[in-house]
Write a protein that holds these residues in place. Sequence first.
Motif, PDB file in Angstrom:
ATOM      1  N   GLN A   2      -3.025  -9.089 -10.757  1.00 54.85           N
ATOM      2  CA  GLN A   2      -4.142  -7.976 -10.172  1.00 54.85           C
ATOM      3  C   GLN A   2      -3.501  -6.731 -10.100  1.00 54.85           C
ATOM      4  O   GLN A   2      -4.010  -5.724 -10.200  1.00 54.85           O
ATOM      5  CB  GLN A   2      -4.186  -8.542  -8.697  1.00 54.85           C
ATOM      6  CG  GLN A   2      -4.885  -9.970  -8.764  1.00 54.85           C
ATOM      7  CD  GLN A   2      -4.950 -10.489  -7.111  1.00 54.85           C
ATOM      8  OE1 GLN A   2      -5.090  -9.220  -6.387  1.00 54.85           O
ATOM      9  NE2 GLN A   2      -5.410 -11.469  -6.708  1.00 54.85           N
ATOM     10  N   SER A   3      -1.862  -6.463 -10.132  1.00 55.12           N
ATOM     11  CA  SER A   3      -1.369  -5.367  -9.912  1.00 55.12           C
ATOM     12  C   SER A   3      -1.098  -4.839 -11.637  1.00 55.12           C
ATOM     13  O   SER A   3      -0.856  -3.526 -11.537  1.00 55.12           O
ATOM     14  CB  SER A   3       0.000  -5.551  -9.214  1.00 55.12           C
ATOM     15  OG  SER A   3      -0.171  -5.720  -7.753  1.00 55.12           O
TER      16      SER A   3
ATOM     17  N   ASP B  39       1.783   6.425  -7.316  1.00 59.21           N
ATOM     18  CA  ASP B  39       0.590   7.158  -7.728  1.00 59.21           C
ATOM     19  C   ASP B  39       1.123   8.559  -7.761  1.00 59.21           C
ATOM     20  O   ASP B  39       0.478   9.576  -8.411  1.00 59.21           O
ATOM     21  CB  ASP B  39      -0.630   6.943  -6.998  1.00 59.21           C
ATOM     22  CG  ASP B  39      -1.210   5.638  -7.107  1.00 59.21           C
ATOM     23  OD1 ASP B  39      -1.169   5.048  -8.206  1.00 59.21           O
ATOM     24  OD2 ASP B  39      -2.115   5.482  -6.197  1.00 59.21           O
TER      25      ASP B  39
ATOM     26  N   ASP C  81       0.692  -1.305  -0.074  1.00 59.70           N
ATOM     27  CA  ASP C  81       0.063   0.261  -0.039  1.00 59.70           C
ATOM     28  C   ASP C  81       0.770   1.109  -0.013  1.00 59.70           C
ATOM     29  O   ASP C  81       0.531   2.177  -0.779  1.00 59.70           O
ATOM     30  CB  ASP C  81      -0.989  -0.008   1.409  1.00 59.70           C
ATOM     31  CG  ASP C  81      -1.909  -1.166   1.126  1.00 59.70           C
ATOM     32  OD1 ASP C  81      -2.343  -1.708   0.052  1.00 59.70           O
ATOM     33  OD2 ASP C  81      -2.383  -1.243   2.339  1.00 59.70           O
TER      34      ASP C  81
ATOM     35  N   SER D  22      -1.511   1.689 -15.786  1.00 65.11           N
ATOM     36  CA  SER D  22      -2.001   3.028 -15.562  1.00 65.11           C
ATOM     37  C   SER D  22      -0.996   4.229 -15.282  1.00 65.11           C
ATOM     38  O   SER D  22      -0.785   5.101 -15.585  1.00 65.11           O
ATOM     39  CB  SER D  22      -3.355   3.074 -14.913  1.00 65.11           C
ATOM     40  OG  SER D  22      -3.891   4.403 -14.727  1.00 65.11           O
ATOM     41  N   ALA D  23      -0.376   3.920 -14.189  1.00 62.08           N
ATOM     42  CA  ALA D  23       0.749   4.732 -13.632  1.00 62.08           C
ATOM     43  C   ALA D  23       1.675   5.239 -14.642  1.00 62.08           C
ATOM     44  O   ALA D  23       2.228   6.309 -14.506  1.00 62.08           O
ATOM     45  CB  ALA D  23       1.234   4.123 -12.224  1.00 62.08           C
TER      46      ALA D  23
ATOM     47  N   ARG E 222      -3.128  -1.479 -12.902  1.00 61.66           N
ATOM     48  CA  ARG E 222      -2.814  -0.226 -12.063  1.00 61.66           C
ATOM     49  C   ARG E 222      -1.550   0.208 -12.287  1.00 61.66           C
ATOM     50  O   ARG E 222      -1.374   1.294 -12.453  1.00 61.66           O
ATOM     51  CB  ARG E 222      -3.153  -0.695 -10.430  1.00 61.66           C
ATOM     52  CG  ARG E 222      -2.857   0.582  -9.592  1.00 61.66           C
ATOM     53  CD  ARG E 222      -3.081   0.461  -8.277  1.00 61.66           C
ATOM     54  NE  ARG E 222      -2.825   1.448  -7.461  1.00 61.66           N
ATOM     55  CZ  ARG E 222      -3.209   1.596  -6.218  1.00 61.66           C
ATOM     56  NH1 ARG E 222      -3.631   0.408  -5.462  1.00 61.66           N
ATOM     57  NH2 ARG E 222      -3.113   2.928  -5.719  1.00 61.66           N
TER      58      ARG E 222
ATOM     59  N   TRP F 224       2.232   1.795  -3.445  1.00 58.08           N
ATOM     60  CA  TRP F 224       1.272   2.314  -4.454  1.00 58.08           C
ATOM     61  C   TRP F 224       0.941   3.753  -4.438  1.00 58.08           C
ATOM     62  O   TRP F 224       0.753   4.596  -5.384  1.00 58.08           O
ATOM     63  CB  TRP F 224       0.065   1.611  -4.381  1.00 58.08           C
ATOM     64  CG  TRP F 224      -0.125   0.159  -4.940  1.00 58.08           C
ATOM     65  CD1 TRP F 224      -0.410  -1.197  -4.490  1.00 58.08           C
ATOM     66  CD2 TRP F 224       0.051   0.109  -6.274  1.00 58.08           C
ATOM     67  NE1 TRP F 224      -0.585  -2.013  -5.554  1.00 58.08           N
ATOM     68  CE2 TRP F 224      -0.107  -1.498  -6.706  1.00 58.08           C
ATOM     69  CE3 TRP F 224       0.302   0.850  -7.457  1.00 58.08           C
ATOM     70  CZ2 TRP F 224      -0.104  -1.984  -7.963  1.00 58.08           C
ATOM     71  CZ3 TRP F 224       0.453   0.171  -8.878  1.00 58.08           C
ATOM     72  CH2 TRP F 224       0.417  -1.159  -8.885  1.00 58.08           C
TER      73      TRP F 224
END
Length: 282
Positions: free
Chosen positions: A175-176, A139, A132, A182-183, A179, A135
């Motif tokens: 799963q990752s 982001d 977390d 996208s980053a 995301r 991430w």
Amino acid sequence: MKIVQISDTHISHLGGSPTDNAVRVVEFVNALQPDFVVHSGDVTILDPDEDRDRVAAREVLAGIAAPLRVLPGNHDVGEPGEEPFGDRPVTSERVAAFRAHFGEDRFVEEVGDWVVIGVNSELFDSGLPEEDEQWEWIDALPALVGPRPALFFTHKPVWALRPELQDPRLSVGPQSLPRLESALAALDVRAYGSGHLHHYALTFRDGVPVVSAPSTAFVHRGAVSADIVGPGLIQLGVVEYVIDESGALPFFRAPHDLVEPEFLQVEQARLALDAMGVVLPA
């Protein structure tokens, strides 16, 4: 400007050919006179709980003259997924042990007009608090990096050879991946570098070089087939990225005097497997 990537040194406190090779590679890298060096993981031989290997690796890598950042591999902190190698899942404790010896397991470094980004691939799909935190940091990268061109490094490749092979044992977990993609789309990434597969390969994704760096320790000529990891040069060495206004151009480089054993020909690897309780097939 030059940036060098080394990977999968698998250094052991017991010495042996991987450690001897790493010492030789440090000399070779210094002769290349890079502006920056990235180690893309699997610093230590096999067992993420063997602190003596971390001490030995830190001592060898201290010989690199250029600024150096080190990322963890699965043999440094364990790995995510249901079947981690040697029954060593990634844990907060193992990540903390890595950080204590090699510094933070993710980074952004300014090198000239470029930025070099490194992330801990073993945290993806792990479910740990550190995932977390990473991430949140990822982001924030677009605001931190801005429009500057970037090199992006991980231990395991971002993309597997084929979508059905996207698995935490081989790459960033499925799963990752959306995301992370996208980053990455918000950054001006000019090259991707990873290790883990113990071969040199250069492919392109939307015109951007995607590099699989070779090991400096040992080869896996018969262990994993090319239909799983893709074709590549199965030879020990490093990667040199020559950077100018047109982009980042990767080159395979190697000193002539590295010893190139198969994995199970390395005594220190067999001893580490035994200490981990890994039973090899007959």
